[in-house]
Design a protein around this motif. Structure first.
Motif, short mmCIF file in Angstrom:
data_model
loop_
_atom_site.label_atom_id
_atom_site.label_comp_id
_atom_site.label_asym_id
_atom_site.label_seq_id
_atom_site.Cartn_x
_atom_site.Cartn_y
_atom_site.Cartn_z
N GLY A 379 0.80 -1.21 0.00
CA GLY A 379 0.00 0.00 0.00
C GLY A 379 0.83 1.27 0.00
O GLY A 379 1.82 1.38 0.72
N ALA A 380 0.40 2.22 -0.81
CA ALA A 380 1.06 3.52 -0.89
C ALA A 380 0.88 4.27 0.44
O ALA A 380 -0.01 3.94 1.23
N PRO A 381 1.69 5.29 0.69
CA PRO A 381 1.59 6.03 1.95
C PRO A 381 0.18 6.55 2.23
O PRO A 381 -0.25 6.58 3.40
N LYS A 382 -0.56 6.94 1.20
CA LYS A 382 -1.91 7.46 1.43
C LYS A 382 -2.93 6.34 1.64
O LYS A 382 -4.03 6.58 2.14
N SER A 383 -2.58 5.11 1.24
CA SER A 383 -3.50 3.97 1.36
C SER A 383 -2.69 2.74 1.77
O SER A 383 -2.58 1.78 1.01
N GLY A 443 -3.49 -0.64 -0.80
CA GLY A 443 -3.49 -1.49 0.40
C GLY A 443 -3.26 -2.95 0.09
O GLY A 443 -2.97 -3.74 1.00
N CYS A 444 -3.39 -3.34 -1.18
CA CYS A 444 -3.20 -4.73 -1.57
C CYS A 444 -1.71 -5.05 -1.75
O CYS A 444 -0.86 -4.16 -1.75
N ILE A 445 -1.43 -6.33 -1.91
CA ILE A 445 -0.08 -6.78 -2.23
C ILE A 445 -0.06 -7.11 -3.72
O ILE A 445 -0.73 -8.05 -4.16
N ASN A 446 0.64 -6.32 -4.50
CA ASN A 446 0.70 -6.47 -5.95
C ASN A 446 1.84 -7.39 -6.36
O ASN A 446 2.97 -7.26 -5.87
N LEU A 447 1.53 -8.30 -7.29
CA LEU A 447 2.54 -9.19 -7.88
C LEU A 447 2.36 -9.17 -9.40
O LEU A 447 1.31 -8.74 -9.90
N SER A 470 4.66 -1.42 7.78
CA SER A 470 3.73 -0.33 7.49
C SER A 470 3.61 0.58 8.70
O SER A 470 4.06 0.26 9.80
N GLN A 471 2.95 1.73 8.51
CA GLN A 471 2.77 2.66 9.61
C GLN A 471 1.42 2.51 10.31
O GLN A 471 1.13 3.21 11.27
#
Length: 498
Positions: A379-383, A443-447, A470-471
């Motif tokens: 997930g990116a910092p915003k999500s 928020g997902c785990i991309n492959l 993650s934070q």
């Protein structure tokens, strides 16, 4: 325990004393002889078995045994308190005088009360004939003054949640008699000077119970009482119970046992429900495995949910048998269990996913060996993705992902749901260029498609997926499976049993 019981026991003692001291005629010799005969008769133990009202039993459970030494400056003994004087039930609360072979009719939801005169209770067992393996009701013992007694933990043979028990088969295919005995709840030993006992749990409708009591006289003689309690039907509304797992299903090592009720189980009745449940774990050869675990009542959604999880992940390659005998069991003041339920499933290999938002990698170990090590994008910092132990819930070869929060609708392949907050492991060819170096997902785990397919083919319900780096972290709220978010101490507090 409650002073309500003090009056019942004290009344019985007073009645016995009064009988022994009452003259039978005006002749002094006759009086003396009559008193002797009465004393001889009183020397025989007198048992009473009957129903204690729920109100009296609940009040009893709210008090604690007195362990403080007597205080010479006290103005009154506990049994002389105003509350005790106004709350004492009569001797009849323990029922009529009971002899071996008697059949006693009681109502569903009532508690059992047992008392003895002219002896001390030695041990008690109350066995539900249809479910003999259910752990014995520990109840509470009282002395002749009505004071609750502290039971020896080692003596509480059947006081805990039903434990795993081995079963055997004789050469002719029948149940082995010795093994069958192990499947029956054991008696609970009474503390010294016990004169009465009240059960902790209510009686189940349309059931039959065998009561076995042993008492010891002052001379050391043991006297036994065997009686039968028959419980009639209940007019309570039926409440169903079901499970999300299926017989013969193979699941991952983090899969909880999940029971879903058709309505809300009242908190006052949850201990009655939970104590009846049993979980047995064996290896592939049928040898019993000791697994520490506990049931936990999760928040109502809006129906009640009851999960069982082990302290650590299930041992791989195990078989699990679950017994849920809840038909006619009180689940509320006006409701009872609709059905019994059994479940037999298997724990497969131990496959654990670890995804790190800082290293941008996802590794998969199977029975301790690394079988996949992929670059990934979380997930990116915003999500952000959420730290914590997720559990594989379902998977789909083709899935349409939608989000009102982020305003998108995207078709993806090889999607494995790991939480119902929208987190998946799935193919994301559009992020292949940054997988292993940046976090760009919602928020997902991309492959990559190829790697996602390889993982998808290996995943089963109940596999743990541990996210770190993650934070933000998972919450126990708004989740179908949040069992592993709780610490073990937190999880045990969700049980209705002490």
């Amino acid at each position: 325990m409650s002073t309500k019981i003090q009056g019942a026991v004290a009344a019985l003692s007073a009645l016995a004393l009064l009988t022994a001291c009452t003259p039978s005629s005006d002749d002094p010799d006759a009086t003396r002889n009559g008193a002797n005969k009465t004393a001889e008769a009183a020397a025989d133990p007198v048992f009473r078995v009957g129903a204690i009202t729920s109100e009296a039993a609940e009040s009893a459970s709210e008090s604690t045994p007195s362990s403080q030494p007597s205080d010479a400056t006290s103005s009154a003994e506990p049994s002389e308190s105003v509350d005790a004087a106004t709350a004492m039930p009569g001797a009849g609360d323990f029922g009529e005088v009971t002899e071996s072979g008697d059949d006693i009719d009681l109502e569903a939801g009532q508690r059992i009360g047992i008392s003895v005169e002219n002896a001390d209770l030695s041990d008690i067992s109350v066995t539900e004939e249809a479910h003999p393996r259910i752990a014995h009701d520990p109840g509470t013992f009282f002395d002749a003054s009505g004071t609750a007694l502290e039971a020896d933990d080692d003596a509480q043979a059947g006081s805990s949640t039903p434990s795993s028990t081995e079963s055997g088969t004789a050469d002719d295919g029948s149940k082995d008699a010795e093994t069958d005995t192990k499947d029956t709840a054991e008696a609970v030993a009474a503390p010294d000077e016990s004169a009465a006992w009240i059960s902790t749990y209510g009686l189940v409708a349309d059931s039959e119970y065998t009561v076995k009591v042993t008492a010891t006289t002052a001379n050391g003689d043991e006297v036994d009482l065997d009686a039968t309690i028959t419980v009639g039907d209940s007019d309570g509304a039926p409440m169903s119970v079901r499970t999300t797992l299926a017989d013969d299903q193979t699941v991952g090592v983090a899969a909880p046992i999940m029971l879903n009720f058709g309505s809300t189980v009242s908190k006052d009745f949850r201990d009655d429900v939970e104590r009846r449940l049993s979980v047995k774990v064996t290896d592939e050869d049928g040898k019993e495995r000791e697994v520490e675990g506990s049931w936990g009542w999760l928040y109502d959604d809006p129906q009640s949910r009851l999960h069982f999880r082990p302290k650590e992940f299930w041992p791989a390659h195990s078989k699990v048998s679950v017994d849920v005998p809840l038909k006619d069991v009180p689940t509320g003041e006006n409701s009872v269990g609709q059905n019994d339920l059994t479940l037999d499933f298997e724990i497969g290999r131990k496959q654990v996913v670890k995804a790190d938002a800082k290293s941008h990698r996802m590794t998969v170990t199977r029975d301790g060996k690394t079988v996949m090590d992929f670059p990934a994008s979380l997930g990116a910092p915003k999500s952000p993705s959420y730290n914590g132990t997720h559990v594989v819930m379902s998977k789909a070869a083709d899935y349409t992902m939608t989000s009102e929060q982020w305003d998108y609708e995207t078709d993806v392949q090889w999607a494995v749901r790991i939480h119902n907050n929208g987190e998946f492991i799935h193919a994301a060819p559009w992020s292949a260029g940054v997988q292993g170096s940046q976090n760009v997902s919602h928020g997902c785990i991309n492959l990559t498609t190829e790697r996602a397919k390889e993982y998808y083919d290996s995943a089963i319900f109940g596999d743990p997926v541990e996210v770190t780096g993650s934070q933000v972290s998972l919450s126990t709220n708004d989740s179908d499976i949040s069992d592993w978010v709780y610490s073990w101490d937190e999880w045990k507090k969700l049980s209705a049993l002490d």
